[in-house]
Write a protein that holds these residues in place. Structure first.
Motif, PDB file in Angstrom:
ATOM      1  N   ALA A  29       6.078   5.659   2.082  1.00  0.00           N
ATOM      2  CA  ALA A  29       5.464   5.819   0.802  1.00  0.00           C
ATOM      3  C   ALA A  29       6.638   5.460  -0.360  1.00  0.00           C
ATOM      4  CB  ALA A  29       5.741   7.098   0.521  1.00  0.00           C
ATOM      5  N   CYS A  30       6.216   4.214  -1.250  1.00  0.00           N
ATOM      6  CA  CYS A  30       7.377   3.675  -1.750  1.00  0.00           C
ATOM      7  C   CYS A  30       7.810   3.683  -3.187  1.00  0.00           C
ATOM      8  CB  CYS A  30       7.644   2.604  -1.030  1.00  0.00           C
ATOM      9  SG  CYS A  30       5.995   1.013  -1.113  1.00  0.00           S
ATOM     10  N   TYR A  31       6.693   4.412  -3.643  1.00  0.00           N
ATOM     11  CA  TYR A  31       6.814   4.217  -4.902  1.00  0.00           C
ATOM     12  C   TYR A  31       5.710   5.233  -5.604  1.00  0.00           C
ATOM     13  CZ  TYR A  31       1.793   3.416  -6.995  1.00  0.00           C
ATOM     14  OH  TYR A  31       0.850   2.934  -7.195  1.00  0.00           O
ATOM     15  N   HIS A  32       6.685   6.483  -6.226  1.00  0.00           N
ATOM     16  CA  HIS A  32       6.003   7.992  -6.503  1.00  0.00           C
ATOM     17  C   HIS A  32       4.549   8.499  -6.667  1.00  0.00           C
ATOM     18  CE1 HIS A  32       5.218   6.617 -10.619  1.00  0.00           C
ATOM     19  NE2 HIS A  32       5.184   7.341 -10.932  1.00  0.00           N
ATOM     20  N   MET A  33       4.059   7.374  -7.098  1.00  0.00           N
ATOM     21  CA  MET A  33       1.883   7.880  -6.908  1.00  0.00           C
ATOM     22  C   MET A  33       1.315   7.602  -5.960  1.00  0.00           C
ATOM     23  SD  MET A  33       1.329   7.571  -9.968  1.00  0.00           S
ATOM     24  CE  MET A  33      -0.201   7.877  -9.962  1.00  0.00           C
ATOM     25  N   ALA A  34       2.433   7.150  -4.402  1.00  0.00           N
ATOM     26  CA  ALA A  34       1.469   7.918  -3.102  1.00  0.00           C
ATOM     27  C   ALA A  34       2.440   7.780  -2.265  1.00  0.00           C
ATOM     28  CB  ALA A  34       1.546   6.126  -2.605  1.00  0.00           C
ATOM     29  N   GLY A  35       3.257   9.115  -3.413  1.00  0.00           N
ATOM     30  CA  GLY A  35       4.094  10.147  -1.747  1.00  0.00           C
ATOM     31  C   GLY A  35       3.163  11.079  -0.825  1.00  0.00           C
ATOM     32  N   PHE A  36       1.941  10.768  -1.360  1.00  0.00           N
ATOM     33  CA  PHE A  36       0.841  11.757   0.047  1.00  0.00           C
ATOM     34  C   PHE A  36       1.021  10.559   1.299  1.00  0.00           C
ATOM     35  CE2 PHE A  36      -1.339   9.352  -2.718  1.00  0.00           C
ATOM     36  CZ  PHE A  36      -2.196   7.744  -1.351  1.00  0.00           C
ATOM     37  N   LEU A  37       1.618   9.205   0.884  1.00  0.00           N
ATOM     38  CA  LEU A  37       1.737   8.893   2.657  1.00  0.00           C
ATOM     39  C   LEU A  37       2.504   8.947   3.652  1.00  0.00           C
ATOM     40  CD1 LEU A  37       1.163   5.372   1.023  1.00  0.00           C
ATOM     41  CD2 LEU A  37      -0.663   6.627   2.279  1.00  0.00           C
ATOM     42  N   GLY A  38       3.340  10.033   3.041  1.00  0.00           N
ATOM     43  CA  GLY A  38       4.950  10.667   3.629  1.00  0.00           C
ATOM     44  C   GLY A  38       5.444   9.100   4.150  1.00  0.00           C
ATOM     45  N   THR A  39       6.401   9.825   4.875  1.00  0.00           N
ATOM     46  CA  THR A  39       7.344   8.614   5.494  1.00  0.00           C
ATOM     47  C   THR A  39       7.335   7.654   6.353  1.00  0.00           C
ATOM     48  OG1 THR A  39       8.050  10.338   7.380  1.00  0.00           O
ATOM     49  CG2 THR A  39       9.213  10.522   5.133  1.00  0.00           C
ATOM     50  N   SER A  40       5.623   8.343   7.865  1.00  0.00           N
ATOM     51  CA  SER A  40       5.195   7.387   8.139  1.00  0.00           C
ATOM     52  C   SER A  40       3.704   6.973   7.834  1.00  0.00           C
ATOM     53  CB  SER A  40       5.998   7.065   9.530  1.00  0.00           C
ATOM     54  OG  SER A  40       5.420   8.972  10.029  1.00  0.00           O
ATOM     55  N   VAL A  41       2.919   6.595   8.798  1.00  0.00           N
ATOM     56  CA  VAL A  41       1.254   6.374   8.467  1.00  0.00           C
ATOM     57  C   VAL A  41       0.657   6.345   9.393  1.00  0.00           C
ATOM     58  CG1 VAL A  41      -0.925   5.735   7.166  1.00  0.00           C
ATOM     59  CG2 VAL A  41       1.125   5.737   6.001  1.00  0.00           C
ATOM     60  N   PRO A  42      -0.042   7.582  10.570  1.00  0.00           N
ATOM     61  CA  PRO A  42       0.023   7.336  11.810  1.00  0.00           C
ATOM     62  C   PRO A  42      -1.823   5.705  11.546  1.00  0.00           C
ATOM     63  CG  PRO A  42      -1.291   8.933  11.052  1.00  0.00           C
ATOM     64  CD  PRO A  42      -0.314   7.914   9.540  1.00  0.00           C
ATOM     65  N   VAL A  43      -1.011   4.792  12.787  1.00  0.00           N
ATOM     66  CA  VAL A  43      -2.337   3.685  12.914  1.00  0.00           C
ATOM     67  C   VAL A  43      -3.337   4.567  14.334  1.00  0.00           C
ATOM     68  CG1 VAL A  43      -3.211   1.396  13.361  1.00  0.00           C
ATOM     69  CG2 VAL A  43      -1.084   1.614  12.304  1.00  0.00           C
ATOM     70  N   TRP A  44      -5.137   4.282  14.255  1.00  0.00           N
ATOM     71  CA  TRP A  44      -5.579   4.631  15.678  1.00  0.00           C
ATOM     72  C   TRP A  44      -6.642   3.458  16.180  1.00  0.00           C
ATOM     73  CZ3 TRP A  44     -10.762   3.877  15.629  1.00  0.00           C
ATOM     74  CH2 TRP A  44     -11.588   4.746  16.451  1.00  0.00           C
TER      75      TRP A  44
END
Length: 272
Positions: free
Chosen positions: A125-140
C-alpha cells in the motif's frame, strides 16, 4: 416460507443479479478485466452456493440468463444443464469454502499488477485508497501446488489448486476465521480479491490496480534519479489499519460514479 418472504427474497436476489452484472461491466470499463477475468457473489439465502456468469467476456453479460449457480463444495453447477462456466471457478469456490465471511471474489489479469507477481518486488500500500493491501501482498505460485497430472498453463482448474490459492490469504487473528489478506497475487497470471460484498470487491480490485501503477511510477522515478537516497515511503501499519477502516464507509461513493459511467457508456446492457 410465506408469499411475502418469497417476494422479498426475490427482490433482493434480483438486486444481487443486477450488481453482479454491473460490477462486471465496471471492472471491464476500468481495464481490470478484458475478455478474461470474473466476478462472483455468494448466494444471499443459500450460503453453500455462489453465482457467477457463464463463460463469457465480463463486458457482454447482460441478464440473469447469463448467470449460473454453483455449489461451493465442488464448483459444480447446481443445474447440470447450465451454460458452460469458467475453467477457473474453483478459485471462487475454494475461497468461499475457506472463508465464510467472504461474499464476493474477483479474479483478474490486470497488466499493471502482473509485474509484481514475477519481479520479486512486493506490492505494498503506497497511497490511502489502497490501505487494504497492507504492508505486503502474498504471491501464490502455481508450480508449488501443481500435481503431476495438472496442465502447466497456470490456470486454477481444480479444487486442490483452488484450495492452495485460498490458503495463501491466511487467517486473521479474529475468531471468525476471516482472511488475513484480501488480495493475493498469482505468479505470471494475475490476482484474486476477496470482500464481504460486490461493491467492496470491485473497489478493492480497481484500487489494487491503481496502487500498482503508482508504485511502479515511484520505483521508475527512483531508478531514473541517481541522487535519490531516501527509500519509498509506503503506508505504515497504523496508516494501513486506519485507511482500511475509513474506506469501508466510502464504497458507495465510487460505486455510484462507476455505475453512472457504465450506464452512460452505451457499450453495456443490464436487464436484471
Amino acid at each position: 416460507m410465506s408469499t411475502t418472504q418469497s417476494s422479498s427474497e426475490s427482490v433482493i436476489l434480483q438486486q444481487y443479479y443486477r450488481d453482479l452484472i454491473s460490477g462486471s461491466h465496471i471492472l471491464h470499463y476500468h481495464n481490470v478485466v478484458d475478455a478474461f477475468g470474473h466476478l462472483s457473489v455468494r448466494h444471499p439465502f443459500k450460503p453453500e452456493i455462489f453465482i457467477m456468469s457463464r463463460n463469457a467476456a465480463p463486458g457482454v453479460i447482460s441478464s440473469p440468463n447469463d448467470l449460473v449457480e454453483y455449489n461451493i463444495e465442488d464448483a459444480r453447477a447446481v443445474d447440470p444443464n447450465a451454460a458452460a462456466g469458467f475453467a477457473e471457478r474453483c478459485i471462487h469456490s475454494e475461497c468461499y469454502k475457506r472463508y465464510p465471511d467472504v461474499h464476493s471474489v474477483i479474479h483478474s489479469h490486470s497488466e499493471a499488477v502482473v509485474p509484481y507477481t514475477i519481479s520479486g518486488v512486493s506490492l505494498r500500500a503506497c497511497y490511502h485508497m489502497a490501505g487494504f493491501l497492507g504492508t505486503s501482498v502474498p504471491v501464490w505460485d502455481f508450480a508449488d501446488a501443481q500435481q503431476p497430472d495438472d496442465i502447466s498453463d497456470l490456470l486454477v482448474r481444480n479444487t486442490h489448486l483452488g484450495s492452495s490459492l485460498a490458503a495463501t490469504f491466511g487467517t486473521s487473528d479474529s475468531k471468525d476465521g476471516s482472511p488475513q489478506h484480501v488480495v493475493a497475487l498469482m505468479r505470471g497470471h494475475g490476482l484474486t480479491v476477496l470482500a464481504a460484498g460486490i461493491q467492496d470487491c470491485v473497489m478493492r480490485a480497481i484500487y489494487t490496480q491503481k496502487n500498482a501503477a503508482i508504485q511502479t511510477t515511484a520505483l521508475s522515478m527512483r531508478a531514473a534519479d541517481s541522487s535519490a537516497t531516501a527509500p519509498i515511503k509506503y503506508l505504515s501499519q497504523k496508516e494501513v489499519a486506519d485507511t482500511t477502516s475509513w474506506i469501508k464507509t466510502s464504497a458507495h461513493r465510487p460505486w455510484g460514479l462507476w455505475l453512472r459511467e457504465v450506464e452512460a457508456c452505451g457499450l453495456y446492457a443490464n436487464s436484471a
